[in-house]
Design an enzyme around this catalytic site. Structure first.
Site, PDB file in Angstrom:
ATOM      1  N   ILE A   1     -29.230  83.733 -41.089  1.00  0.00           N
ATOM      2  CA  ILE A   1     -29.648  84.537 -39.989  1.00  0.00           C
ATOM      3  C   ILE A   1     -28.277  85.261 -39.350  1.00  0.00           C
ATOM      4  CG2 ILE A   1     -31.817  83.677 -39.362  1.00  0.00           C
ATOM      5  CD1 ILE A   1     -30.464  82.112 -37.001  1.00  0.00           C
TER       6      ILE A   1
ATOM      7  N   GLU B   1     -23.884  86.006 -40.228  1.00  0.00           N
ATOM      8  CA  GLU B   1     -22.590  86.053 -40.964  1.00  0.00           C
ATOM      9  C   GLU B   1     -21.518  86.625 -40.252  1.00  0.00           C
ATOM     10  OE1 GLU B   1     -21.559  85.754 -45.578  1.00  0.00           O
ATOM     11  OE2 GLU B   1     -23.206  87.186 -44.887  1.00  0.00           O
ATOM     12  N   GLY B   2     -20.840  85.904 -39.590  1.00  0.00           N
ATOM     13  CA  GLY B   2     -19.492  86.643 -38.883  1.00  0.00           C
ATOM     14  C   GLY B   2     -18.304  86.383 -39.389  1.00  0.00           C
ATOM     15  N   THR B   3     -17.230  86.470 -38.685  1.00  0.00           N
ATOM     16  CA  THR B   3     -15.861  86.408 -38.843  1.00  0.00           C
ATOM     17  C   THR B   3     -15.551  84.859 -39.034  1.00  0.00           C
ATOM     18  OG1 THR B   3     -15.703  87.983 -37.222  1.00  0.00           O
ATOM     19  CG2 THR B   3     -13.882  87.584 -38.485  1.00  0.00           C
ATOM     20  N   PHE B   4     -16.136  84.157 -38.011  1.00  0.00           N
ATOM     21  CA  PHE B   4     -15.934  82.753 -37.922  1.00  0.00           C
ATOM     22  C   PHE B   4     -16.906  81.647 -38.305  1.00  0.00           C
ATOM     23  CE2 PHE B   4     -13.818  85.259 -34.403  1.00  0.00           C
ATOM     24  CZ  PHE B   4     -12.681  85.099 -34.755  1.00  0.00           C
ATOM     25  N   SER B   5     -18.307  82.403 -38.604  1.00  0.00           N
ATOM     26  CA  SER B   5     -19.003  81.472 -39.078  1.00  0.00           C
ATOM     27  C   SER B   5     -20.121  82.011 -39.931  1.00  0.00           C
ATOM     28  CB  SER B   5     -19.960  80.539 -37.683  1.00  0.00           C
ATOM     29  OG  SER B   5     -20.578  81.693 -37.021  1.00  0.00           O
TER      30      SER B   5
ATOM     31  N   VAL C   1     -24.656  81.352 -39.725  1.00  0.00           N
ATOM     32  CA  VAL C   1     -25.614  80.752 -39.139  1.00  0.00           C
ATOM     33  C   VAL C   1     -26.784  80.712 -39.849  1.00  0.00           C
ATOM     34  CG1 VAL C   1     -27.175  80.687 -36.824  1.00  0.00           C
ATOM     35  CG2 VAL C   1     -24.605  81.466 -36.763  1.00  0.00           C
TER      36      VAL C   1
ATOM     37  N   ASP D   1     -16.278  87.551 -25.279  1.00  0.00           N
ATOM     38  CA  ASP D   1     -16.789  88.220 -26.686  1.00  0.00           C
ATOM     39  C   ASP D   1     -18.437  88.835 -26.152  1.00  0.00           C
ATOM     40  OD1 ASP D   1     -16.722  89.700 -29.036  1.00  0.00           O
ATOM     41  OD2 ASP D   1     -16.890  87.697 -30.140  1.00  0.00           O
TER      42      ASP D   1
ATOM     43  N   LYS E   1     -24.941  76.197 -36.979  1.00  0.00           N
ATOM     44  CA  LYS E   1     -23.772  77.214 -37.315  1.00  0.00           C
ATOM     45  C   LYS E   1     -22.717  76.472 -37.986  1.00  0.00           C
ATOM     46  CE  LYS E   1     -20.394  79.639 -34.481  1.00  0.00           C
ATOM     47  NZ  LYS E   1     -20.304  80.602 -33.238  1.00  0.00           N
TER      48      LYS E   1
HETATM   49  P1  ADP Z   1     -20.100  84.161 -34.838  1.00  0.00           P
HETATM   50  O1  ADP Z   1     -18.980  83.436 -34.040  1.00  0.00           O
HETATM   51  O2  ADP Z   1     -20.009  84.088 -36.324  1.00  0.00           O
HETATM   52  O3  ADP Z   1     -20.309  85.552 -34.473  1.00  0.00           O
HETATM   53  P2  ADP Z   1     -22.502  83.379 -33.410  1.00  0.00           P
HETATM   54  O4  ADP Z   1     -22.690  81.981 -32.755  1.00  0.00           O
HETATM   55  O5  ADP Z   1     -22.415  84.783 -32.650  1.00  0.00           O
HETATM   56  O6  ADP Z   1     -21.550  83.295 -34.618  1.00  0.00           O
HETATM   57  O7  ADP Z   1     -23.964  83.659 -34.396  1.00  0.00           O
HETATM   58  C1  ADP Z   1     -24.210  84.630 -35.198  1.00  0.00           C
HETATM   59  C2  ADP Z   1     -25.369  85.226 -35.261  1.00  0.00           C
HETATM   60  O8  ADP Z   1     -26.304  83.936 -35.571  1.00  0.00           O
HETATM   61  C3  ADP Z   1     -26.178  85.746 -34.038  1.00  0.00           C
HETATM   62  O9  ADP Z   1     -25.625  87.067 -33.663  1.00  0.00           O
HETATM   63  C4  ADP Z   1     -27.605  85.547 -33.946  1.00  0.00           C
HETATM   64  O10 ADP Z   1     -27.769  86.680 -34.725  1.00  0.00           O
HETATM   65  C5  ADP Z   1     -27.729  84.280 -34.880  1.00  0.00           C
HETATM   66  N1  ADP Z   1     -27.879  82.858 -34.020  1.00  0.00           N
HETATM   67  C6  ADP Z   1     -26.740  82.374 -33.310  1.00  0.00           C
HETATM   68  N2  ADP Z   1     -27.384  81.366 -32.875  1.00  0.00           N
HETATM   69  C7  ADP Z   1     -28.730  81.371 -32.560  1.00  0.00           C
HETATM   70  C8  ADP Z   1     -29.691  80.792 -31.895  1.00  0.00           C
HETATM   71  N3  ADP Z   1     -29.641  79.734 -31.297  1.00  0.00           N
HETATM   72  N4  ADP Z   1     -31.015  81.186 -32.224  1.00  0.00           N
HETATM   73  C9  ADP Z   1     -31.255  82.383 -32.948  1.00  0.00           C
HETATM   74  N5  ADP Z   1     -30.219  82.878 -33.625  1.00  0.00           N
HETATM   75  C10 ADP Z   1     -28.961  82.699 -33.492  1.00  0.00           C
HETATM   76 MG    MG Z   2     -21.074  86.218 -32.748  1.00  0.00          MG
END
Ligand code: ADP
Ligand code: MG
Length: 392
Positions: free
Chosen positions: A29, A31-35, A37, A167, A80
């Site tokens: 769900i 996909e970012g720079t650091f993780s 999910v 952020d 995550k």
């Molecule tokens: P990153 O550091 O890679 O940005 P995030 O913690 O922001 O990681 O998570 C990336 C994305 O995953 C979020 O923008 C959201 O779409 C999804 N996500 C993260 N945590 C949850 C959660 N608890 N429930 C549903 N979706 C989530």
């Molecule tokens: Mg994020």
């Protein structure tokens, strides 16, 4: 599920031994720079574990048959997977802050975390939400009040613990418009207030600030007749270092100017950029490629004079020879009218914002306040008329 995603999930399950015993991966769900999910079902979850669910406890007491049969209702989590390239300190910082915020209102709590070799995963309750891109174009003002009430509730609890999120942006605030509730996620860049290094000029008295400026290399090259339009050569000042984490376009001026005494008010600016996005229906609103660009975009809005004043607060001098910037900038009202195609033609009647939009703009000015000391706090924002009027 797409083939590439399925492959990625299979690889993850294989590399993280034992994870498939506990969780069933459903989809990727984020996909970012650091993780990365994933959405997953918690296979070991049963209602006996859920000590907070009073109703279940009651029903268990009265029905012995029910006691032996855990609920079939699936429980979803967000897993995550923090990239192994992140520094251990960074990973620890994120988990520690999440743990510290576990009872905080509107902050997504950490359920647990696991490590297998160099891979760390954080497990959070899955929060059903809607993608910002699906609703930013047609959110009503009444809905914006609810959105920001929820966001500031989260920020109030984070800031009460003297933690800067750093952020704040739509993808890190998961919002469910039906419930008018959201949760703040992603503490990957968060930090405690006061983790900065050198004192910044914004904490100095006006005299101290003036002293600093008159003794800067800039001032010396000016008085020695060096060309004013060029960068100082052989600059002996130590270069400014400060935490610049965050996402382009959401950074407060003091972050761009590299003020070293940043506090929780930087998150309020970012929230202001979200409100500006909603009112103008432009996402992303700012497009800058770097910090200087970003500062110039803000200059377009607020004008040269305000940017000079803001820079001085942090002991910096702001100069630009770009002629298109006006001294006074533009009012946010005009910007919103422009962006929403309501400027009308020269001969037509002058168009105005709706009364509710004007209220929103009043509030927006309190968020996009260039002086961090004057910017509204999350606690004050929740008591501001714009938010107080929120009702479901
Ligand atoms: P990153 O550091 O890679 O940005 P995030 O913690 O922001 O990681 O998570 C990336 C994305 O995953 C979020 O923008 C959201 O779409 C999804 N996500 C993260 N945590 C949850 C959660 N608890 N429930 C549903 N979706 C989530
Ligand atoms: Mg994020």
């Amino acid at each position: 599920v797409e083939e590439a995603v399925a492959e990625d999930m299979a690889r993850f399950e294989e590399s993280f031994s034992g994870i498939d015993q506990r969780y069933r991966l459903i989809n990727r769900i984020g996909e970012g720079t650091f993780s990365t999910v994933y959405k997953a079902e918690d296979l070991e979850y049963n209602d006996y574990d859920n000590r907070w669910d009073i109703d279940e406890r009651e029903s268990r007491k009265w029905s012995p048959a029910h006691r032996r049969r855990p609920s079939r209702r699936p429980h979803y989590v967000a897993i995550k997977k923090i990239y192994v390239t992140s520094s251990p300190i960074r990973i620890f910082n994120e988990l520690e802050l999440l743990f510290d915020l576990r009872y905080s209102d509107s902050v997504c709590p950490l359920i647990t975390a696991f490590r297998h070799m160099d891979q760390v995963i954080a497990v959070l309750p899955y929060f059903q939400h809607q993608d910002f891109r699906d609703y930013y174009r047609d959110m009503k003002i009444s809905e914006m009040r609810l959105y920001f009430r929820s966001l500031f509730t989260a920020l109030r609890s984070v800031h009460a613990k003297k933690i800067l999120h750093r952020d704040i942006k739509p993808t890190n605030f998961l919002y469910n418009p039906q419930q008018a509730r959201g949760v703040l996620v992603d503490f990957g860049l968060a930090e405690r207030e006061g983790t900065e290094w050198h004192p910044c000029a914004c904490t100095l008295t006006p005299e101290e600030r003036r002293h600093r400026i008159t003794h800067s290399v800039y001032a010396q090259t000016q008085s020695s007749g060096a060309q004013a339009s060029s960068y100082p050569k052989n600059d002996t000042r130590s270069s400014r270092r400060a935490n610049r984490a965050g996402t382009r376009g959401f950074r407060a001026p003091e972050v761009l100017i590299k003020c070293t005494q940043q506090n929780t008010s930087i998150d309020m600016w970012s929230a202001g950029v979200i409100l500006l996005t909603l009112l103008t229906r432009r996402f992303p609103f700012f497009h800058s490629q770097d910090d200087i660009d970003a500062l110039l975009e803000i200059t377009t809005l607020f004008g040269r004079k305000r940017m000079k004043e803001t820079s001085l607060l942090h002991g910096q001098i702001f100069e630009t020879n770009i002629p298109s910037y006006s001294d006074g900038g533009h009012s946010l009202e005009r910007i919103i009218l422009w962006c929403t195609g309501r400027t009308g033609d020269k001969n037509g009647p002058k168009k105005e914002l709706e009364p509710e939009e004007k209220e929103a703009v009043q509030f927006l000015y309190r968020l996009l306040e260039c002086d961090p000391a004057k910017r509204i706090t999350a606690d004050e924002a929740l008591r501001h008329p714009f938010i107080e009027k929120a009702h479901e």
